[in-house]
Enzyme design. Structure first.
Site, PDB file in Angstrom:
ATOM      1  N   SER A 177       0.789  -1.227   0.000  1.00 21.69           N
ATOM      2  CA  SER A 177       0.000   0.000   0.000  1.00 21.69           C
ATOM      3  C   SER A 177       0.819   1.275   0.000  1.00 21.69           C
ATOM      4  O   SER A 177       0.325   2.326  -0.419  1.00 21.69           O
ATOM      5  CB  SER A 177      -0.948   0.007   1.204  1.00 21.69           C
ATOM      6  N   HIS A 205      -5.433  -3.601  -2.552  1.00 22.58           N
ATOM      7  CA  HIS A 205      -5.158  -2.591  -3.573  1.00 22.58           C
ATOM      8  C   HIS A 205      -5.040  -3.180  -4.978  1.00 22.58           C
ATOM      9  O   HIS A 205      -4.709  -2.462  -5.923  1.00 22.58           O
ATOM     10  CB  HIS A 205      -3.887  -1.824  -3.214  1.00 22.58           C
ATOM     11  N   LYS A 239     -12.337   0.299  -1.678  1.00 25.72           N
ATOM     12  CA  LYS A 239     -11.320   0.977  -2.505  1.00 25.72           C
ATOM     13  C   LYS A 239     -11.785   0.968  -3.957  1.00 25.72           C
ATOM     14  O   LYS A 239     -12.641   1.755  -4.331  1.00 25.72           O
ATOM     15  CB  LYS A 239      -9.959   0.324  -2.284  1.00 25.72           C
TER      16      LYS A 239
END
Length: 388
Positions: A177, A205, A239
């Site tokens: 990250s 991610h 996300k």
């Protein structure tokens, strides 16, 4: 006691490490309103630009009408809605696993998975740059906690070969990250198979961004056999998916173990079912809208080209996370503040989130960013070099 706390806060401020909250007054997007001012933002993980998508807003209204606004109970005491169940089945199929289990957050998912699968007689092997939630989970498990240098699989193999633990669990970010680099997943899978270890892959991610149709880091290799029996796959849904929550996917026996033993799943109220209803729409957009990942790829190329002449260098990353390494905490804050004065938000990341001497700007790109947005950031950073 309070005097001591005040001294600690003052010390953090003197070291450039004190954090402050800012109030977002608009939907999450590439252009936002923060504390009464409009900004161009490179600070969120809304990688596909879905957080304010009209179809998701419509699904939220439909979900509220159908399911209400609260689950009212934990999953194991009649809080497990049909909306949760349908989403779990869709996520398992999308990620390529037999079963999936919803968690409230990625932090809770990692805590639940690790503590359910490892204990005092076991050993956990972790990349030194893993997310804090993985480190905290390892400590809470009370297993032997063995860390290896970032992406150093030779050291990992040596430590796997020499341990006599009852169960071995390797835990790692798929996309790191704060670095933006990607773990060598095929090699990790092979090592874990060789030494009979489980592999927990945190793809917070990568999910929605990487791999075929945004199915995540496991699909980067193009190999169907990478979905090994020994993988537990975790991804977040707040996300790239643009909503909220997380899930773990694995073989049926692992998911059933989590239902019985993962305390962060058992002892908490289920997420509002309407969120699961929204996420079904998000999942369709992730799968269908290849143009979003294509836009991200163009933005990454443009940013790299625009920052080539800076004295600070981008860390090697092919993901939407583009860290600009500054080094000094105060200097990183100065540059971040300089951008903010120009109406651009890029957060300065400092220890303990990153190692000492490795402060950086974490530039987060989105499919919603336009070429002129990237150009504006590059121009502002180049202007700031004149004040060094």
């Amino acid at each position: 006691m309070f005097a001591g706390l005040a001294e600690q806060l003052h010390a953090r401020e003197q070291e450039g490490l004190r954090r402050f909250r800012q109030v977002l007054e608009s939907p999450q997007a590439s252009h936002i309103t923060l504390d009464g001012r409009d900004y161009l933002a490179f600070s969120s993980n809304d990688y596909l630009g879905l957080a304010n998508h009209a179809d998701l807003i419509k699904s939220a209204s439909e979900g509220a009408q159908q399911y209400g606004v609260g689950a009212g109970a934990s999953h194991l005491t009649h809080g497990h809605s049909s909306a949760h169940h349908i989403l779990e089945e869709a996520l398992a199929q999308f990620a390529g696993f037999p079963k999936a289990l919803l968690f409230s957050t990625g932090y809770m998912a990692n805590i639940g998975v690790v503590t359910a699968l490892a204990g005092r007689e076991d050993a956990i092997f972790a990349d030194k740059l893993n997310h804090a939630s993985l480190n905290d989970a390892a400590i809470l498990s009370r297993a032997k906690f063995i860390r290896y240098s970032h992406l150093d699989l030779a050291v990992l193999e040596q430590r796997l070969a020499t341990t006599h633990a009852r169960r071995k669990l390797v835990i790692t970010d798929a996309v790191f990250s704060m670095e933006g680099d990607v773990a060598p997943i095929s090699q990790l899978v092979a090592l874990c198979e060789k030494y009979h270890a489980l592999l927990l892959l945190d793809d917070a991610h990568g999910f929605g961004v990487l791999g075929e149709q945004g199915r995540g880091s496991l699909f980067l290799t193009g190999r169907s056999d990478v979905h090994s029996l020994n993988i537990v796959y975790m991804a977040t849904l707040g996300k790239a998916a643009g909503v909220f929550g997380a899930f773990a996917a694995a073989q049926e026996v692992v998911i059933e173990t989590l239902i019985q033993s993962a305390r962060s799943y058992i002892y908490t109220t289920a997420t509002p079912p309407l969120l699961s209803h929204i996420l079904l729409t998000s999942l369709k957009l992730i799968e269908q809208d290849e143009w979003r990942r294509e836009a991200l790829a163009r933005n990454i190329v443009q940013l790299k080209e625009g920052l080539q002449s800076l004295p600070w260098k981008l860390l090697p990353s092919s993901t939407p996370i583009q860290p600009l390494l500054i080094g000094d905490n105060v200097e990183a804050m100065r540059i971040s503040h300089g951008l903010r004065e120009r109406g651009i938000l890029v957060p300065a990341i400092r220890p303990p989130t990153v190692p000492q001497g490795a402060a950086r700007l974490r530039i987060s790109l989105s499919a919603a960013h336009q070429p002129q947005d990237i150009q504006c950031l590059a121009q502002a950073l180049n202007e700031l070099t004149l004040h060094l």
